[in-house]
Design a protein around this motif. Sequence first.
Motif, PDB file in Angstrom:
ATOM      1  N   HIS A  36       0.854  -1.189   0.000  1.00 20.84           N
ATOM      2  CA  HIS A  36       0.000   0.000   0.000  1.00 20.84           C
ATOM      3  C   HIS A  36       0.892   1.243   0.000  1.00 20.84           C
ATOM      4  O   HIS A  36       1.704   1.431   0.907  1.00 20.84           O
ATOM      5  CB  HIS A  36      -0.935  -0.002   1.207  1.00 20.84           C
ATOM      6  N   GLN A  40      -1.766   4.328  -4.211  1.00 28.03           N
ATOM      7  CA  GLN A  40      -2.501   3.164  -4.696  1.00 28.03           C
ATOM      8  C   GLN A  40      -2.275   1.954  -3.802  1.00 28.03           C
ATOM      9  O   GLN A  40      -1.377   1.930  -2.967  1.00 28.03           O
ATOM     10  CB  GLN A  40      -2.097   2.826  -6.132  1.00 28.03           C
ATOM     11  N   GLU A  41      -3.137   0.958  -4.023  1.00 28.90           N
ATOM     12  CA  GLU A  41      -2.956  -0.347  -3.395  1.00 28.90           C
ATOM     13  C   GLU A  41      -2.488  -1.318  -4.470  1.00 28.90           C
ATOM     14  O   GLU A  41      -2.917  -1.243  -5.629  1.00 28.90           O
ATOM     15  CB  GLU A  41      -4.260  -0.849  -2.773  1.00 28.90           C
ATOM     16  N   GLN A  42      -1.569  -2.211  -4.101  1.00 24.89           N
ATOM     17  CA  GLN A  42      -1.018  -3.172  -5.045  1.00 24.89           C
ATOM     18  C   GLN A  42      -1.067  -4.574  -4.444  1.00 24.89           C
ATOM     19  O   GLN A  42      -0.830  -4.752  -3.243  1.00 24.89           O
ATOM     20  CB  GLN A  42       0.441  -2.837  -5.382  1.00 24.89           C
ATOM     21  N   CYS A  57       0.784  -7.916 -11.092  1.00 19.40           N
ATOM     22  CA  CYS A  57       0.624  -6.845 -10.109  1.00 19.40           C
ATOM     23  C   CYS A  57      -0.718  -6.159 -10.361  1.00 19.40           C
ATOM     24  O   CYS A  57      -0.892  -5.456 -11.363  1.00 19.40           O
ATOM     25  CB  CYS A  57       1.757  -5.831 -10.195  1.00 19.40           C
ATOM     26  N   SER A  59      -3.394  -3.371  -9.317  1.00 17.53           N
ATOM     27  CA  SER A  59      -3.340  -2.099  -8.591  1.00 17.53           C
ATOM     28  C   SER A  59      -4.546  -1.235  -8.914  1.00 17.53           C
ATOM     29  O   SER A  59      -5.173  -1.373  -9.971  1.00 17.53           O
ATOM     30  CB  SER A  59      -2.048  -1.339  -8.918  1.00 17.53           C
TER      31      SER A  59
END
Length: 331
Positions: A36, A40-42, A57, A59
């Motif tokens: 995080h 963004q969140e990944q 990945c 995101s």
Amino acid sequence: MLRATVILQPPHPIHLGQTLGTLARGHEDPLFRSVHTRDQEQYWVSSTYRNEGVLLCFSREHSTVKDLAQRLMHPITVRLWCHSDASALEQAAANLPYWLGFHDVWDAFLTLSTYRDLPLVLRETQRNNPGIRLSATGQLTRHMVTAIAEQKVTGIEAMGGMRAIIRELGSPVPATGNPHQPTGMFFFPDARAIRRLPSWKWHRFGFDSARSKAILAYTDRATSLEHLAHTAPVEQLASALNTLPGIGPWTISEALQRSHGHPDAISVGDFHLAHLVGYALTGRRTDDAGMLHLLKPWAGHRARVVALIKASGVLEPRRAPRLAPEDHRFI
């Protein structure tokens, strides 16, 4: 190294963490990591297509939109990397919607006449978490071997043993140049490599003979079972898996929940699940037979009921200390 970027528009709300998070096996899973950042969140996941490792990945940019359902409809970006096989990259890209639960439509469940019979806390959980979906990775061997490793042992024992196998036989994922790429990730080893693992190493990695023999029984038929997984109804695959020695309903359900996003797969024989379901639905613990009886009104959607129970945070009060793992390797 080959790479690609795919941007997907969800057909319904998708919560990345609640959908992909069920794939994680512990905090330091070499096959799955979450990152995080400020923007963004990944979610980084290793996968295998056509015997080629493909790193994924997933995101999504953080949003200031207040409405949760709208935020969960925002596009999802997926970046993919592999060493050399373009067809593996293409196949992985084609399967991304299944990883994200695009296929997992809950309308039939939410309109069941019995849906209103669920406890209020579970119906509120669904309203407050519209992005829960069942991921379908298509990675049968990975999930079957992992589920067998988790048979009748603590999570610490199972995860430790699997990490040892993956680091021994798997290959490291490629360096992508992404500054947020987690370290220590691997591709899951090929079934043929697992079959060649000598017995003394199974013992060294903490596997008893029952689990190691069950894994070898699966890997002996992995090629035909993987073909069946992609060509036959899931019920036929489950029947085929059930013929393997050392593999029963719990293992099959655990694998099919993740490989196929099976909406009705229930892990009968789980040390905790029956107690959790009983407590959530009646306020009292129950056994496997009681759990199946309680879930019968939602047949066809029982895995979705369990997903709501887990997301609700409803937990039975602990009655005893945690089970301590036993180490027999040096006896």
